[in-house]
Design a protein around this motif. Structure first.
Motif, short mmCIF file in Angstrom:
data_model
loop_
_atom_site.label_atom_id
_atom_site.label_comp_id
_atom_site.label_asym_id
_atom_site.label_seq_id
_atom_site.Cartn_x
_atom_site.Cartn_y
_atom_site.Cartn_z
N GLN A 173 -43.24 36.25 5.24
CA GLN A 173 -42.13 35.33 4.98
C GLN A 173 -40.74 35.99 5.00
OE1 GLN A 173 -42.49 32.05 4.90
NE2 GLN A 173 -44.67 32.39 5.22
N LEU A 174 -40.67 37.30 4.81
CA LEU A 174 -39.36 37.94 4.64
C LEU A 174 -38.51 37.89 5.90
CD1 LEU A 174 -37.45 39.46 2.75
CD2 LEU A 174 -38.50 41.59 3.53
N PHE A 175 -39.08 38.21 7.06
CA PHE A 175 -38.31 38.17 8.30
C PHE A 175 -37.76 36.77 8.55
CE2 PHE A 175 -38.22 37.38 12.95
CZ PHE A 175 -37.22 38.28 13.31
N PHE A 176 -38.57 35.76 8.28
CA PHE A 176 -38.10 34.39 8.49
C PHE A 176 -36.98 34.03 7.52
CE2 PHE A 176 -42.61 33.57 10.15
CZ PHE A 176 -42.21 33.77 11.46
N TYR A 177 -37.03 34.60 6.32
CA TYR A 177 -35.92 34.41 5.37
C TYR A 177 -34.64 35.01 5.93
CZ TYR A 177 -32.97 35.10 1.26
OH TYR A 177 -31.90 35.11 0.39
N TYR A 178 -34.72 36.25 6.40
CA TYR A 178 -33.54 36.90 6.97
C TYR A 178 -32.98 36.09 8.14
CZ TYR A 178 -34.79 41.30 4.53
OH TYR A 178 -35.06 42.27 3.59
N LYS A 179 -33.87 35.62 9.00
CA LYS A 179 -33.42 34.89 10.19
C LYS A 179 -32.78 33.56 9.81
CE LYS A 179 -35.00 33.15 14.69
NZ LYS A 179 -36.10 33.14 15.69
N ARG A 180 -33.41 32.86 8.87
CA ARG A 180 -32.85 31.57 8.44
C ARG A 180 -31.45 31.74 7.86
NH1 ARG A 180 -32.79 29.36 3.47
NH2 ARG A 180 -34.45 30.70 2.65
N LYS A 181 -31.27 32.80 7.10
CA LYS A 181 -29.96 33.06 6.48
C LYS A 181 -29.00 33.74 7.45
CE LYS A 181 -29.37 32.66 2.51
NZ LYS A 181 -28.84 31.54 1.69
N ASN A 182 -29.52 34.15 8.62
CA ASN A 182 -28.72 34.88 9.61
C ASN A 182 -28.02 36.08 8.96
OD1 ASN A 182 -27.63 35.50 12.13
ND2 ASN A 182 -25.83 34.21 11.83
#
Length: 475
Positions: free
Chosen positions: A431-440
């Motif tokens: 889930q962490l990479f997707f968090y970073y990407k969502r928050k840009n």
């Protein structure tokens, strides 16, 4: 897509082999197989079970989308050695052969699973094998799984949504057909996902989990253990996750709150003694899991990825100082010591990952559970989506209390604390990479460095995975 269609016929052949030993070839093979498979409730159940088993394969949630590739993208591990097996993925070298192969595997396997789900949905409608209540449950699960797979493909291969939601992204398939669909703008994919989840929610309105929880329903044995199936609350949790991704904070808050309120009794908090005491530690906090796949290869993958016997060029392990920074050197955190230990055999001098190590008691209910949605995420989503800082702090402190940590005080940086929680809570869950990407987030902690200030600059070239060559090859 023709390649995936062929694999679906092979999938049906495999299903049939479990229930039929021989047959007369009196009509086209694929049509005969279809009618035979859908002639009984067991046949339908076998198809759905087959889909769930496929979801736990290496290319999907059994490894690439949880334990390995997506975690590597999130800078979870020390991959500073250029000869490391995962060096290319960890340094966003997407055109290198190993990286292209991994992402091709994810793409192909996900769309094969989607095609199988669409075949199941159409078969249910065509043959009406199940009673109305059972058909609603199976169809609801299938449609929700279709939405979940498309969403994870979008999160991986789609644009940075907060920057350009109208950019072309991925195809969406809601029919079982051999032809390829065109890539859609990301916003259109999100609309399709949310629509599927809305339909699934209606179909699962009588889900046994609502009344009986996740343990057992004697009236519907096949529909028991609902947190190993994409159940009603899993659909609501996905609605929260997808809406937050799309910037629909009000809808995300409403969905996450509904899950928090409804599951307070059927998904109790895991007790400290379950995690830190005895030989059979519940390191996945199984009581809190809303949806998991049963990964029968979990312990083999634990060995292949995290075992202390692996060389430094193969093992996935973080720098010790970086790991201490993630957990803020707080050994009271239930997530830390049980999952991160220095091997007793002396093979490594640093902590390695034990979250998915097997336990002596082979009857433990949490064995083989690969978490995909857990209730703590609903607290993080609610904390992020609310405009009330006091409530946001309450959501975060509820999780912290149930992880052995003291309360945060008023005035803390809520956004920073949410990021810290994603880093602590979801190791090995993708889930962490997707968090970073969502928050840009333009600079994330560098997994290859022991320095707390060392970061990696991120942008579209890192966050957006190139569409595999196979998408055009088989059109």
């Amino acid at each position: 897509m023709k390649k995936y269609f062929t694999n679906t016929i092979l999938f049906l052949l495999g299903i049939l082999s479990f229930s039929c030993s021989d047959y007369l070839d009196v009509q086209p093979e694929d049509k005969y197989l279809e009618s035979q498979v859908y002639s009984s409730e067991d046949g339908v159940n076998n198809i759905l079970n087959g889909v769930y088993l496929n979801l736990a394969e290496n290319n999907l949630y059994g490894s690439q989308l949880t334990l390995s590739t997506v975690e590597v993208l999130g800078q979870r591990y020390n991959l500073s050695n250029s000869s490391h097996t995962w060096y290319n993925e960890g340094h966003y070298l997407y055109e290198e052969t190993s990286a292209k192969s991994n992402f091709e595997g994810i793409w192909s396997s996900a769309y094969e699973a989607i095609l199988n789900l669409n075949s199941l949905i159409e078969g249910l409608e065509k043959y009406s094998t199940l009673t109305e209540d059972k058909e609603s449950i199976v169809k609801g699960e299938a449609i929700a799984l279709r939405a979940m797979l498309h969403f994870d493909l979008l999160r991986l291969f789609g644009p940075i949504y907060s920057v350009n939601s109208e950019a072309l992204s991925i195809p969406y398939y809601d029919q079982a057909k051999a032809e390829s669909n065109p890539a859609l703008p990301a916003s259109e994919v999100i609309k399709n996902i949310l629509n599927d989840l809305m339909v699934a929610e209606g179909l699962l309105a009588e889900d046994p989990i609502i009344e009986n929880g996740v343990v057992e329903d004697i009236n519907y044995p096949f529909y028991s253990l609902r947190n190993l199936r994409l159940n009603y609350y899993g659909v609501k949790a996905l609605q929260a996750r997808v809406n937050l991704y799309a910037g629909n904070n009000q809808e995300a808050l409403a969905a996450s709150k509904s899950v928090i309120e409804a599951t307070s009794s059927i998904l109790p908090w895991t007790q400290a003694t379950d995690v830190i005491s005895g030989e059979n530690k519940d390191k996945v906090f199984s009581k809190e899991i809303i949806f998991a796949v049963q990964n029968l290869s979990l312990y083999g993958r634990q060995t292949n990825l995290f075992a202390s016997s692996l060389t430094d060029s193969k093992i996935l392990a973080p720098n010790t100082k970086r790991l201490e920074q993630v957990y803020e050197s707080n050994e009271n955190d239930y997530r830390y010591n049980p999952s991160w230990m220095v091997p007793l055999d002396g093979s490594k001098s640093y902590r390695t990952f034990f979250k998915y190590a097997d336990v002596p008691d082979k009857e433990q209910s949490f064995r083989f559970m690969q978490p995909l949605i857990r209730k703590t995420e609903m607290y993080y989503i609610a904390a992020e989506a609310t405009t009330d800082n006091t409530m946001a702090l309450e959501y975060l402190n509820t999780v912290r209390y149930n992880r052995g940590l003291s309360d945060l005080e008023e005035g803390v940086d809520i956004e920073a604390e949410i990021q810290k929680e994603y880093m602590k809570e979801f190791y090995g869950e993708g889930q962490l990479f997707f968090y970073y990407k969502r928050k840009n987030i333009d600079a994330i902690p560098d997994g290859n460095s022991t320095s707390s200030s060392r970061t990696i600059s991120m942008g579209e070239e890192n966050y957006v995975i190139p569409i595999p060559d196979s998408e055009t090859k088989f059109q």
